[in-house]
Write a protein that holds these residues in place. Structure first.
Motif, mmCIF file in Angstrom:
data_model
loop_
_atom_site.group_PDB
_atom_site.id
_atom_site.type_symbol
_atom_site.label_atom_id
_atom_site.label_comp_id
_atom_site.label_asym_id
_atom_site.label_seq_id
_atom_site.Cartn_x
_atom_site.Cartn_y
_atom_site.Cartn_z
ATOM 1 N N VAL A 318 0.774 -1.344 0.317
ATOM 2 C CA VAL A 318 0.048 0.076 -0.331
ATOM 3 C C VAL A 318 1.104 1.466 -0.012
ATOM 4 C CG1 VAL A 318 -1.913 1.534 0.890
ATOM 5 C CG2 VAL A 318 -1.603 -1.387 0.932
ATOM 6 N N LEU A 319 0.860 2.460 -1.216
ATOM 7 C CA LEU A 319 1.631 3.134 -1.083
ATOM 8 C C LEU A 319 0.897 4.334 -0.317
ATOM 9 C CD1 LEU A 319 4.246 4.446 -2.386
ATOM 10 C CD2 LEU A 319 2.740 4.971 -4.791
ATOM 11 N N ASP A 320 -0.361 4.343 -1.051
ATOM 12 C CA ASP A 320 -1.160 5.337 -0.202
ATOM 13 C C ASP A 320 -3.046 5.548 -0.773
ATOM 14 O OD1 ASP A 320 -2.160 8.264 0.365
ATOM 15 O OD2 ASP A 320 -0.838 9.012 -1.391
ATOM 16 N N ILE A 321 -3.610 6.074 0.412
ATOM 17 C CA ILE A 321 -4.613 5.888 0.206
ATOM 18 C C ILE A 321 -6.004 6.973 0.507
ATOM 19 C CG2 ILE A 321 -6.270 4.673 2.212
ATOM 20 C CD1 ILE A 321 -4.915 3.468 4.066
ATOM 21 N N ALA A 322 -6.842 7.292 -0.258
ATOM 22 C CA ALA A 322 -8.130 7.965 -0.639
ATOM 23 C C ALA A 322 -8.822 8.025 0.181
ATOM 24 C CB ALA A 322 -7.565 8.458 -2.191
ATOM 25 N N TYR A 323 -9.631 8.491 1.097
ATOM 26 C CA TYR A 323 -10.339 8.170 2.256
ATOM 27 C C TYR A 323 -11.462 9.768 1.638
ATOM 28 C CZ TYR A 323 -13.585 8.135 5.706
ATOM 29 O OH TYR A 323 -14.868 8.140 6.689
ATOM 30 N N LEU A 324 -12.681 8.877 0.760
ATOM 31 C CA LEU A 324 -13.609 9.927 0.626
ATOM 32 C C LEU A 324 -15.004 9.048 1.138
ATOM 33 C CD1 LEU A 324 -13.039 8.712 -3.397
ATOM 34 C CD2 LEU A 324 -11.820 10.983 -2.423
ATOM 35 N N GLY A 325 -14.554 9.047 2.319
ATOM 36 C CA GLY A 325 -15.803 8.667 2.708
ATOM 37 C C GLY A 325 -16.843 7.599 2.966
ATOM 38 N N ASN A 326 -17.454 7.514 1.742
ATOM 39 C CA ASN A 326 -18.249 6.558 1.632
ATOM 40 C C ASN A 326 -16.979 5.385 0.974
ATOM 41 O OD1 ASN A 326 -18.140 7.908 -0.819
ATOM 42 N ND2 ASN A 326 -19.913 7.018 -1.740
ATOM 43 N N ILE A 327 -15.993 5.356 0.060
ATOM 44 C CA ILE A 327 -15.871 4.783 -0.111
ATOM 45 C C ILE A 327 -13.899 4.795 0.216
ATOM 46 C CG2 ILE A 327 -16.585 3.636 -2.167
ATOM 47 C CD1 ILE A 327 -14.483 5.475 -3.416
ATOM 48 N N SER A 328 -13.476 4.145 0.252
ATOM 49 C CA SER A 328 -11.562 4.611 0.096
ATOM 50 C C SER A 328 -11.065 3.714 -0.978
ATOM 51 C CB SER A 328 -11.057 3.721 1.231
ATOM 52 O OG SER A 328 -10.834 4.462 2.712
ATOM 53 N N THR A 329 -10.243 4.428 -1.780
ATOM 54 C CA THR A 329 -8.929 3.725 -2.922
ATOM 55 C C THR A 329 -7.387 4.156 -2.264
ATOM 56 O OG1 THR A 329 -10.370 5.390 -4.038
ATOM 57 C CG2 THR A 329 -8.053 4.755 -5.513
ATOM 58 N N ALA A 342 -7.174 -0.009 -6.557
ATOM 59 C CA ALA A 342 -8.840 -1.321 -6.181
ATOM 60 C C ALA A 342 -9.580 0.238 -4.588
ATOM 61 C CB ALA A 342 -7.927 -2.231 -5.034
ATOM 62 N N GLN A 343 -11.103 0.304 -4.733
ATOM 63 C CA GLN A 343 -11.498 0.791 -3.853
ATOM 64 C C GLN A 343 -12.130 0.047 -3.386
ATOM 65 O OE1 GLN A 343 -13.908 2.849 -6.682
ATOM 66 N NE2 GLN A 343 -12.733 4.337 -6.163
ATOM 67 N N THR A 344 -12.484 -0.219 -1.949
ATOM 68 C CA THR A 344 -13.627 -0.648 -0.642
ATOM 69 C C THR A 344 -14.569 0.318 -0.611
ATOM 70 O OG1 THR A 344 -12.347 -0.143 1.266
ATOM 71 C CG2 THR A 344 -11.597 -2.556 -0.528
ATOM 72 N N ALA A 345 -15.836 0.040 -0.270
ATOM 73 C CA ALA A 345 -16.923 0.371 0.408
ATOM 74 C C ALA A 345 -16.811 0.580 2.084
ATOM 75 C CB ALA A 345 -18.031 -0.170 0.385
ATOM 76 N N ASN A 346 -16.147 1.706 2.370
ATOM 77 C CA ASN A 346 -16.026 1.399 4.076
ATOM 78 C C ASN A 346 -16.958 1.270 4.623
ATOM 79 O OD1 ASN A 346 -13.374 2.603 3.719
ATOM 80 N ND2 ASN A 346 -14.515 4.536 3.196
ATOM 81 N N ASP A 347 -17.789 0.009 4.883
ATOM 82 C CA ASP A 347 -18.808 0.228 5.734
ATOM 83 C C ASP A 347 -18.650 -0.367 7.351
ATOM 84 O OD1 ASP A 347 -17.179 -2.226 5.346
ATOM 85 O OD2 ASP A 347 -18.504 -3.811 3.922
ATOM 86 N N ARG A 348 -17.185 -0.437 7.547
ATOM 87 C CA ARG A 348 -16.850 -0.224 8.929
ATOM 88 C C ARG A 348 -15.688 1.116 8.962
ATOM 89 N NH1 ARG A 348 -12.977 -4.904 8.996
ATOM 90 N NH2 ARG A 348 -12.587 -4.786 11.282
ATOM 91 N N ARG A 349 -15.640 1.284 10.396
ATOM 92 C CA ARG A 349 -15.280 2.746 10.659
ATOM 93 C C ARG A 349 -13.971 2.454 10.286
ATOM 94 N NH1 ARG A 349 -18.506 6.494 13.416
ATOM 95 N NH2 ARG A 349 -20.025 5.899 14.367
ATOM 96 N N ILE A 350 -13.447 3.905 10.127
ATOM 97 C CA ILE A 350 -11.983 4.005 9.270
ATOM 98 C C ILE A 350 -10.470 3.217 10.513
ATOM 99 C CG2 ILE A 350 -11.576 6.618 10.447
ATOM 100 C CD1 ILE A 350 -9.824 7.021 7.685
ATOM 101 N N ALA A 351 -11.084 3.134 11.449
ATOM 102 C CA ALA A 351 -9.968 3.569 12.555
ATOM 103 C C ALA A 351 -10.265 1.854 13.099
ATOM 104 C CB ALA A 351 -11.025 3.146 13.820
ATOM 105 N N ARG A 352 -11.362 0.778 12.313
ATOM 106 C CA ARG A 352 -11.033 -0.478 11.943
ATOM 107 C C ARG A 352 -10.801 -1.463 10.646
ATOM 108 N NH1 ARG A 352 -15.991 -3.532 14.208
ATOM 109 N NH2 ARG A 352 -15.208 -5.309 14.288
ATOM 110 N N ARG A 353 -10.158 0.059 9.679
ATOM 111 C CA ARG A 353 -9.517 -0.613 8.375
ATOM 112 C C ARG A 353 -8.975 -1.463 8.861
ATOM 113 N NH1 ARG A 353 -8.299 4.933 5.133
ATOM 114 N NH2 ARG A 353 -6.905 5.297 6.930
ATOM 115 N N SER A 354 -8.773 -2.713 7.619
ATOM 116 C CA SER A 354 -7.957 -3.802 7.300
ATOM 117 C C SER A 354 -6.625 -3.182 6.746
ATOM 118 C CB SER A 354 -8.727 -4.801 6.777
ATOM 119 O OG SER A 354 -10.084 -5.045 6.911
#
Length: 375
Positions: A318-329, A342-354
């Motif tokens: 992982v080089l960078d993460i763009a947090y856009l609220g509903n999704i992260s790139t 790659a994009q994922t839906a932020n269905d969990r709070r950001i503190a619990r990001r994988s």
């Protein structure tokens, strides 16, 4: 209630349907510059049609020719079966809504809507009812007596729309109509435009450089580049099955991977980087060729462990993460330095990001997730 197939609005797929607008081999030159180059296009009645492209691609010139402000250098433009090249703008069944709205500041909302009707051949006794109908359609009844400076930007936009529709044109042209609105209001107004277009049945042609706007409102989108229409299709087809690298790259986010496709029985095996496994993709190609593989970030799954059941998988950090609220790139760097999104839906709070910066991850996707392009 779900629509049955016969209820789907798609006159472009019906060979018996006649287009409302026909461009045939239209070229427009300004001196030595070619703004429109041998363009042929059909637009059907009741369509909400979007002309999409970067500044200078020719979309506004195309609209101005429809409005009558420019004449084609060569070729023909037909409206409802009649050549309109020599018909003055004020004699066409066409109206145009400008980005600036061009409202009269000294007139009320009611008077702005009535202005064109008073100068038409409409019976004067019928004008109040028509203005009232437009006020109801655009939900402006309680603002009828206000001046333009006394209402909001979104309301001024609706006044301009009501005035444009008052004379019941066959065709309404919208030149970047939402460009002056803030993002949230623009999104709300997009759905209002769609609702009004559906209720009136008027054919709308919108010029925009906003991809999201075109994809939201339009029944079909024409993507333009340098005076040429590159692809015309429904928004989902434009996004899912672009016909060229230009369209894939212009619409939304995309990963573009150059390589060589070896094709066997509808499956391409794409060699693309030394040390990386080949990409497997379903394709309509029939011969081996140089290609560009396009895959959208949301089609790619990101995991900590190597997946076992995916035909395409690569390892990176992982080089960078763009947090856009509903999704992260996630921007994932491969060993050779290439970056895949790659994009994922932020269905969990950001503190619990994988995943976080510098984590080693696996990217994987199916053999139908992307498209193989040769243009």
């Amino acid at each position: 209630m779900a629509q049955s197939p016969q209820d789907v609005f798609a006159p472009w797929d019906d060979a018996t349907e006649k287009p409302l607008i026909r461009f045939r081999n239209v070229t427009k030159n300004f001196g030595d510059f070619t703004a429109i180059d041998d363009l042929t296009l059909d637009i059907y009645a009741k369509e909400f049609f979007a002309l999409l492209g970067p500044s200078g691609c020719g979309k506004t010139t195309l609209m101005r020719m429809l409005a009558g402000f420019e004449k084609p250098t060569t070729g023909t433009i037909e409206l409802d079966g009649k050549d309109i090249a020599n018909v003055p703008p004020n004699q066409r069944a066409v109206n145009m809504m400008f980005q600036s709205y061009a409202l009269f500041p000294h007139l009320s909302v009611y008077e702005n809507i009535a202005f064109g009707l008073k100068r038409s051949d409409m019976d004067k006794a019928d004008i109040p009812a028509r203005v009232d109908e437009m006020l109801r359609l655009t939900r402006l009844q309680k603002f009828a007596k206000r001046k333009p400076h006394q209402i909001s930007g979104g309301q001024r936009q609706r006044v301009a729309l009501a005035r444009s529709l008052a004379k019941a044109p066959k065709l309404l042209l919208l030149d970047e109509p939402l460009g002056a609105l803030d993002k949230k209001l623009r999104h709300e107004t997009q759905f209002e435009l769609m609702d009004i277009q559906e209720k009136t049945g008027t054919t709308f042609v919108i010029v925009t450089h906003d991809q999201e706007e075109a994809m939201t409102v339009a029944s079909r989108v024409a993507v333009m580049d340098a005076g040429v229409i590159v692809q015309v299709a429904t928004p989902d087809r434009i996004y899912e099955t672009p016909n060229s690298v230009y369209v894939a790259d212009f619409i939304g986010e995309v990963n573009l991977i150059e390589g060589h496709a070896a094709v066997d029985n509808g499956v391409a095996t794409i060699s693309w980087a030394e040390g990386q496994p080949p990409i497997t993709a379903k394709t309509d190609l029939t011969a081996d060729t140089q290609c560009t593989y396009a895959v959208r970030p949301e089609k790619i799954t990101i995991t900590q462990h190597e997946p076992q059941d995916r035909p395409n998988k690569i390892k990176g950090a992982v080089l960078d993460i763009a947090y856009l609220g509903n999704i992260s790139t996630y921007h994932v760097e491969l060993p050779d330095g290439k970056v895949i999104k790659a994009q994922t839906a932020n269905d969990r709070r950001i503190a619990r990001r994988s995943f976080t910066w510098e984590d080693t991850v696996w990217l994987s996707w199916t053999d139908t997730a992307g498209v193989v392009l040769t243009a």
